[in-house]
Design a protein around this motif. Structure first.
Motif, PDB file in Angstrom:
ATOM      1  N   VAL A 170       0.839  -1.204   0.000  1.00 38.05           N
ATOM      2  CA  VAL A 170       0.000   0.000   0.000  1.00 38.05           C
ATOM      3  C   VAL A 170       0.870   1.249   0.000  1.00 38.05           C
ATOM      4  O   VAL A 170       0.641   2.200  -0.753  1.00 38.05           O
ATOM      5  CB  VAL A 170      -0.949  -0.007   1.211  1.00 38.05           C
ATOM      6  CG1 VAL A 170      -1.714   1.310   1.300  1.00 38.05           C
ATOM      7  CG2 VAL A 170      -1.908  -1.181   1.127  1.00 38.05           C
ATOM      8  N   HIS A 171       1.896   1.245   0.844  1.00 36.38           N
ATOM      9  CA  HIS A 171       2.793   2.402   0.927  1.00 36.38           C
ATOM     10  C   HIS A 171       3.587   2.571  -0.369  1.00 36.38           C
ATOM     11  O   HIS A 171       3.771   3.695  -0.870  1.00 36.38           O
ATOM     12  CB  HIS A 171       3.740   2.232   2.117  1.00 36.38           C
ATOM     13  CG  HIS A 171       4.660   3.396   2.319  1.00 36.38           C
ATOM     14  ND1 HIS A 171       5.934   3.436   1.780  1.00 36.38           N
ATOM     15  CD2 HIS A 171       4.485   4.562   2.985  1.00 36.38           C
ATOM     16  CE1 HIS A 171       6.507   4.572   2.113  1.00 36.38           C
ATOM     17  NE2 HIS A 171       5.651   5.274   2.851  1.00 36.38           N
ATOM     18  N   ALA A 172       4.061   1.454  -0.952  1.00 31.39           N
ATOM     19  CA  ALA A 172       4.886   1.525  -2.164  1.00 31.39           C
ATOM     20  C   ALA A 172       4.103   2.078  -3.348  1.00 31.39           C
ATOM     21  O   ALA A 172       4.656   2.789  -4.195  1.00 31.39           O
ATOM     22  CB  ALA A 172       5.430   0.140  -2.506  1.00 31.39           C
ATOM     23  N   THR A 173       2.808   1.762  -3.414  1.00 25.23           N
ATOM     24  CA  THR A 173       1.977   2.228  -4.527  1.00 25.23           C
ATOM     25  C   THR A 173       1.208   3.491  -4.182  1.00 25.23           C
ATOM     26  O   THR A 173       0.344   3.916  -4.954  1.00 25.23           O
ATOM     27  CB  THR A 173       0.976   1.132  -4.931  1.00 25.23           C
ATOM     28  OG1 THR A 173       0.140   0.816  -3.806  1.00 25.23           O
ATOM     29  CG2 THR A 173       1.689  -0.123  -5.396  1.00 25.23           C
ATOM     30  N   ARG A 174       1.500   4.071  -3.011  1.00 18.73           N
ATOM     31  CA  ARG A 174       0.782   5.257  -2.523  1.00 18.73           C
ATOM     32  C   ARG A 174      -0.727   4.991  -2.523  1.00 18.73           C
ATOM     33  O   ARG A 174      -1.520   5.730  -3.087  1.00 18.73           O
ATOM     34  CB  ARG A 174       1.116   6.495  -3.350  1.00 18.73           C
ATOM     35  CG  ARG A 174       2.588   6.912  -3.212  1.00 18.73           C
ATOM     36  CD  ARG A 174       2.865   8.258  -3.814  1.00 18.73           C
ATOM     37  NE  ARG A 174       2.652   8.260  -5.260  1.00 18.73           N
ATOM     38  CZ  ARG A 174       2.718   9.346  -6.018  1.00 18.73           C
ATOM     39  NH1 ARG A 174       2.970  10.518  -5.458  1.00 18.73           N
ATOM     40  NH2 ARG A 174       2.532   9.267  -7.317  1.00 18.73           N
ATOM     41  N   ASN A 175      -1.052   3.891  -1.851  1.00 21.12           N
ATOM     42  CA  ASN A 175      -2.437   3.426  -1.716  1.00 21.12           C
ATOM     43  C   ASN A 175      -3.073   3.192  -3.083  1.00 21.12           C
ATOM     44  O   ASN A 175      -4.211   3.556  -3.347  1.00 21.12           O
ATOM     45  CB  ASN A 175      -3.274   4.420  -0.904  1.00 21.12           C
ATOM     46  CG  ASN A 175      -4.536   3.771  -0.360  1.00 21.12           C
ATOM     47  OD1 ASN A 175      -4.634   2.549  -0.257  1.00 21.12           O
ATOM     48  ND2 ASN A 175      -5.511   4.597  -0.016  1.00 21.12           N
ATOM     49  N   PHE A 176      -2.277   2.531  -3.952  1.00 19.56           N
ATOM     50  CA  PHE A 176      -2.718   2.172  -5.295  1.00 19.56           C
ATOM     51  C   PHE A 176      -3.180   3.405  -6.080  1.00 19.56           C
ATOM     52  O   PHE A 176      -4.232   3.415  -6.717  1.00 19.56           O
ATOM     53  CB  PHE A 176      -3.825   1.106  -5.252  1.00 19.56           C
ATOM     54  CG  PHE A 176      -3.452  -0.099  -4.455  1.00 19.56           C
ATOM     55  CD1 PHE A 176      -4.020  -0.345  -3.216  1.00 19.56           C
ATOM     56  CD2 PHE A 176      -2.489  -0.982  -4.930  1.00 19.56           C
ATOM     57  CE1 PHE A 176      -3.667  -1.457  -2.471  1.00 19.56           C
ATOM     58  CE2 PHE A 176      -2.124  -2.103  -4.191  1.00 19.56           C
ATOM     59  CZ  PHE A 176      -2.706  -2.341  -2.947  1.00 19.56           C
ATOM     60  N   SER A 177      -2.347   4.451  -6.011  1.00 18.33           N
ATOM     61  CA  SER A 177      -2.655   5.731  -6.654  1.00 18.33           C
ATOM     62  C   SER A 177      -2.696   5.582  -8.173  1.00 18.33           C
ATOM     63  O   SER A 177      -1.963   4.791  -8.766  1.00 18.33           O
ATOM     64  CB  SER A 177      -1.589   6.760  -6.271  1.00 18.33           C
ATOM     65  OG  SER A 177      -1.650   7.896  -7.103  1.00 18.33           O
ATOM     66  N   GLY A 220      14.277   0.285  -1.201  1.00 16.67           N
ATOM     67  CA  GLY A 220      14.640   1.076  -2.364  1.00 16.67           C
ATOM     68  C   GLY A 220      14.412   0.384  -3.691  1.00 16.67           C
ATOM     69  O   GLY A 220      14.575   1.001  -4.743  1.00 16.67           O
ATOM     70  N   LEU A 221      14.040  -0.889  -3.673  1.00 18.00           N
ATOM     71  CA  LEU A 221      13.856  -1.638  -4.904  1.00 18.00           C
ATOM     72  C   LEU A 221      12.588  -1.190  -5.625  1.00 18.00           C
ATOM     73  O   LEU A 221      11.498  -1.187  -5.051  1.00 18.00           O
ATOM     74  CB  LEU A 221      13.775  -3.138  -4.598  1.00 18.00           C
ATOM     75  CG  LEU A 221      13.579  -4.067  -5.801  1.00 18.00           C
ATOM     76  CD1 LEU A 221      14.797  -4.008  -6.722  1.00 18.00           C
ATOM     77  CD2 LEU A 221      13.329  -5.498  -5.332  1.00 18.00           C
ATOM     78  N   LEU A 232       6.833  -8.077  -9.384  1.00 14.58           N
ATOM     79  CA  LEU A 232       7.687  -8.459 -10.496  1.00 14.58           C
ATOM     80  C   LEU A 232       8.801  -7.445 -10.707  1.00 14.58           C
ATOM     81  O   LEU A 232       8.738  -6.315 -10.232  1.00 14.58           O
ATOM     82  CB  LEU A 232       6.866  -8.565 -11.784  1.00 14.58           C
ATOM     83  CG  LEU A 232       5.662  -9.508 -11.753  1.00 14.58           C
ATOM     84  CD1 LEU A 232       4.797  -9.296 -12.979  1.00 14.58           C
ATOM     85  CD2 LEU A 232       6.121 -10.960 -11.668  1.00 14.58           C
ATOM     86  N   GLN A 233       9.797  -7.878 -11.422  1.00 15.10           N
ATOM     87  CA  GLN A 233      10.889  -7.014 -11.849  1.00 15.10           C
ATOM     88  C   GLN A 233      10.324  -5.827 -12.636  1.00 15.10           C
ATOM     89  O   GLN A 233       9.508  -5.981 -13.530  1.00 15.10           O
ATOM     90  CB  GLN A 233      11.826  -7.847 -12.733  1.00 15.10           C
ATOM     91  CG  GLN A 233      13.048  -7.165 -13.254  1.00 15.10           C
ATOM     92  CD  GLN A 233      13.854  -8.119 -14.145  1.00 15.10           C
ATOM     93  OE1 GLN A 233      13.431  -9.241 -14.404  1.00 15.10           O
ATOM     94  NE2 GLN A 233      15.003  -7.664 -14.604  1.00 15.10           N
ATOM     95  N   TYR A 234      10.744  -4.610 -12.273  1.00 17.77           N
ATOM     96  CA  TYR A 234      10.233  -3.412 -12.926  1.00 17.77           C
ATOM     97  C   TYR A 234      11.011  -3.122 -14.210  1.00 17.77           C
ATOM     98  O   TYR A 234      12.229  -3.233 -14.245  1.00 17.77           O
ATOM     99  CB  TYR A 234      10.336  -2.206 -11.992  1.00 17.77           C
ATOM    100  CG  TYR A 234       9.835  -0.918 -12.597  1.00 17.77           C
ATOM    101  CD1 TYR A 234      10.721   0.075 -12.990  1.00 17.77           C
ATOM    102  CD2 TYR A 234       8.479  -0.707 -12.792  1.00 17.77           C
ATOM    103  CE1 TYR A 234      10.256   1.253 -13.555  1.00 17.77           C
ATOM    104  CE2 TYR A 234       8.008   0.466 -13.358  1.00 17.77           C
ATOM    105  CZ  TYR A 234       8.903   1.444 -13.738  1.00 17.77           C
ATOM    106  OH  TYR A 234       8.451   2.613 -14.296  1.00 17.77           O
TER     107      TYR A 234
END
Length: 708
Positions: A403-410, A431-432, A482-484
């Motif tokens: 949730v935090h990484a996607t900014r609450n699925f923004s 950082g990944l 997945l790998q970005y």
């Protein structure tokens, strides 16, 4: 007026008529792969063709020496192919008079004597291929003057003496192959500073000395073979900086000392051969972490201690480790158990560890109860918050971190929407940067897709497949991490309004990457995997525009021989589906080959198979087939008809609007391959391993024909 005379790949015999010299206008003359013979007297007449740019007489039975008159050709001649004949005698110094030559290919003949120094003064020469001849003497020191040289192939001759230090001045050099000669002295340090070098093959010589301490400048090197020489000393730690290296062979030499742990930094490595040396010490455990490493040979050294487990060591054979009497740890291969693994030692250690283990387990249970009360699940009623476990690195990431990484699925993080869910980009706490594929659980097919994709991606490891980092699954939430891929999809690259210029060579490299991924899935994995949904949107590009095949949501496992087929419950994408797959739901390797062929045609024509201009019975394939080969430029992407520059997207060529025949030579083989792969009859499609071989040959031929 004859502009192009292409008589290649027929069954012509006899000699080349001197009357060809009366055709003063042709720019391309190709009689390759026939049964023509006799001596090369006709070259004198052909030198009257003042506009000739390409002369290809390769793969015939021409004999005798190359006449000095070859130097009378116009400076417009760029390509001279006469390989795989029966030519003998010396290489004429007069050839250097053709200052416009870009490529000289004379391999597979019986040429003898020394290379004239004059040949080494051709400033525009990019390709010099004299392999598989009887050439003698030293490699001229003037070789350092070939400043435009990209490929220097002199292997399997009788050269002696040192490798000229001047080769280190060839800043454009990508391929240096000097194997199977009798070269001596040490390897010049200057070779390790060629920043564009991709292939370095020096095997089968009498080279001595040590490898230099600093080898880190060859940053794009892909293959290094220094085997069967007399090299000594240690492997330099700096070799660990060669992140692109896939093949590394130091076998059959006199190297010693320990195997450096820095080799574990060679993250692209597929083959590592250090056999028949005098390496000592233990095998670094970190080598088991190399994802792509599958061929390893440490036999006949002086290694000792525990054989690592996991990774490539899981399936290692005795042949790869034999001749190291002090190794231990794999009893099924005949090695003794290590002392620390004996039953007595285990009991001794367990006596001291058991109390600590018990205390640790109790702590884990207590902490689990605390955290269970502290965190809420994404929806009420869920048993516990989902966690993600990396199949390779065992990284634990909570749902809340997603949730935090996607900014609450923004919406700002949304990078894709498909039938099975949405894809977000996000940065984890370490950082990944990752791509997070969140499944739409209202779709029954989405759940099936999740399970299939998890199974497929966990089973495979290849540099051209998107890597699964983690999975997240509970009754209310399913996601793949997945790998970005920083440069998005091939679909976007090909069809967006502000797309960058995409040259022939870059398109070829991308499709070669995809072909190698499919070759691995079809032919080099223990269980054959069918992708079943090949299309440009499922080809993703990393920072270096290396292609990675993605989206295994409807992939299938195939058990059986080459002709096996299976029923597939979820169809692929319209336009890319093989006829037999779309009509009766039967998939095979050949179904993927069809989809690949359609995509190959799309990449080089710029037109989707569902393009609205393709109406009625006119398919993309039929549209291309109708124009093949005489009107090929009518269907090629117009961008390829514009001038290409040697940049990140360009190619080593110039194809202008006024020079369509050059483009014919550039792309006809690619289009022919696309048509072959997309044949309606599965039996007429070739397997992916043959596709890879053909693409590699096309790439080699292409690089040898055109100027930067």
């Amino acid at each position: 007026m004859v502009d192009v005379l292409d008589l290649s790949n027929n069954s012509l015999d006899g000699t080349v008529p001197v009357t060809f010299g009366h055709l003063r206008a042709p720019r391309f003359l190709n009689v390759e792969a026939n049964n023509l013979g006799g001596e090369l007297h006709f070259l004198g007449a052909l030198s009257n063709c003042m506009h000739l740019q390409l002369l290809d007489i390769a793969k015939n039975s021409f004999m005798g020496s190359i006449p000095d008159g070859v130097g009378n050709f116009s400076n417009k001649l760029q390509i001279l192919y006469a390989h795989e004949n029966q030519l003998s005698g010396r290489l004429p110094a007069m050839m250097a008079n053709i200052s416009g030559l870009l490529a000289i290919s004379l391999y597979g003949n019986q040429l003898s004597q020394m290379i004239p120094a004059e040949i080494m003064l051709m400033e525009n020469l990019q390709i010099l291929n004299l392999r598989d001849n009887l050439l003698v003497g030293v490699i001229p020191t003037e070789v350092g003057m070939l400043r435009s040289l990209v490929e220097l192939h002199l292997y399997n001759n009788k050269f002696i003496g040192p490798i000229p230090d001047g080769i280190g001045n060839l800043s454009n050099l990508q391929s240096l192959i000097l194997s199977q000669n009798n070269l001596s002295s040490s390897i010049p340090n200057s070779l390790w500073h060629l920043k564009n070098l991709i292939l370095l093959y020096l095997s089968g010589n009498s080279l001595t000395g040590m490898l230099p301490v600093d080898t880190g400048s060859v940053q794009v090197i892909d293959q290094v073979d220094l085997s069967t020489n007399h090299l000594s000393g240690a492997i330099p730690i700096s070799l660990g900086q060669l992140q692109t290296l896939t093949y590394f062979n130091l076998s059959h030499s006199m190297l010693q000392d320990s195997i450096p742990d820095s080799l574990s930094k060679l993250t692209s490595l597929v083959t590592l051969d250090l056999s028949d040396n005098s390496f000592s010490g233990t095998i670094p455990n970190s080598l088991a972490n190399l994802t792509y490493l599958r061929d390893l040979n440490f036999s006949f050294n002086k290694l000792e201690g525990q054989i690592p487990t996991g990774g490539v060591f899981s399936n290692i054979t005795l042949d790869s480790l034999m001749g190291n009497g002090a190794l231990c740890g794999l009893p099924h291969l005949g090695f003794s158990p290590c002392a620390s693994n004996s039953q007595t030692a285990k009991l001794h250690i367990l006596k001291y560890l058991l109390p600590s283990i018990t205390a640790f387990v109790i702590c884990i249970i207590v902490l689990s109860l605390i955290f269970k009360g502290k965190f809420k699940t994404p929806k009420e009623g869920s048993a516990e918050p989902p966690t993600m476990v990396d199949a390779v690195n065992h990284i634990l990431v909570s749902y809340h971190e997603i949730v935090h990484a996607t900014r609450n699925f923004s919406r700002d993080n949304l990078i894709g929407v498909g039938s099975f869910g949405k894809v977000f980009k996000g940065r984890l706490s370490d950082g990944l940067m990752v791509a997070i594929k969140v499944l739409n659980l209202e779709s029954e097919q989405a759940s099936k897709s999740f399970d299939v994709e998890c199974q497929a991606l966990r089973m495979v490891r290849h540099r051209n497949l998107v890597r699964i980092i983690s999975t997240c699954s509970n009754p209310d939430f399913k996601a793949l991490v997945l790998q970005y891929m920083h440069n998005g999809s091939l679909e976007t690259l090909m069809h967006s309004k502000d797309r960058p210029h995409l040259g022939f060579l870059k398109r070829l490299d991308i499709m070669l990457d995809v072909a190698m991924a499919l070759e691995y899935l079809h032919h080099h994995h223990s269980d054959v995997i069918l992708h079943c949904d090949l299309k440009p949107s499922n080809v993703l590009l990393d920072e270096e525009f290396t292609a990675h095949l993605a989206d295994f949501g409807i992939a299938q496992l195939l058990i059986g021989d080459e002709t096996s087929i299976i029923s597939a419950s979820m169809p692929g994408t319209v336009g890319y589906m093989a006829p037999e797959y779309g009509s009766i739901g039967k998939a095979s390797r050949k179904s993927d080959v069809f989809s690949y062929g359609i995509m190959l045609l799309e990449v080089f024509t710029g037109k989707r198979p569902t393009d609205p201009t393709l109406v009625g019975e006119l398919s993309q394939r039929q549209w291309v087939l109708d124009a093949f080969p005489n009107r090929i430029t009518e269907v090629i992407d117009p961008d390829l008809l514009q001038e290409e520059k040697a940049d990140g997207f360009g190619a080593i060529s110039t194809c202008s609007n006024a020079d369509f025949s050059t483009l014919d030579i550039c792309v006809v083989s690619i289009v022919e391959l696309g048509l072959l792969c997309s044949n309606e009859s599965p039996d007429r499609r070739i397997p992916m391993n043959e596709v890879v071989n053909k693409l590699k040959k096309i790439r080699t031929d292409y690089n040898s024909q055109f100027d930067e």
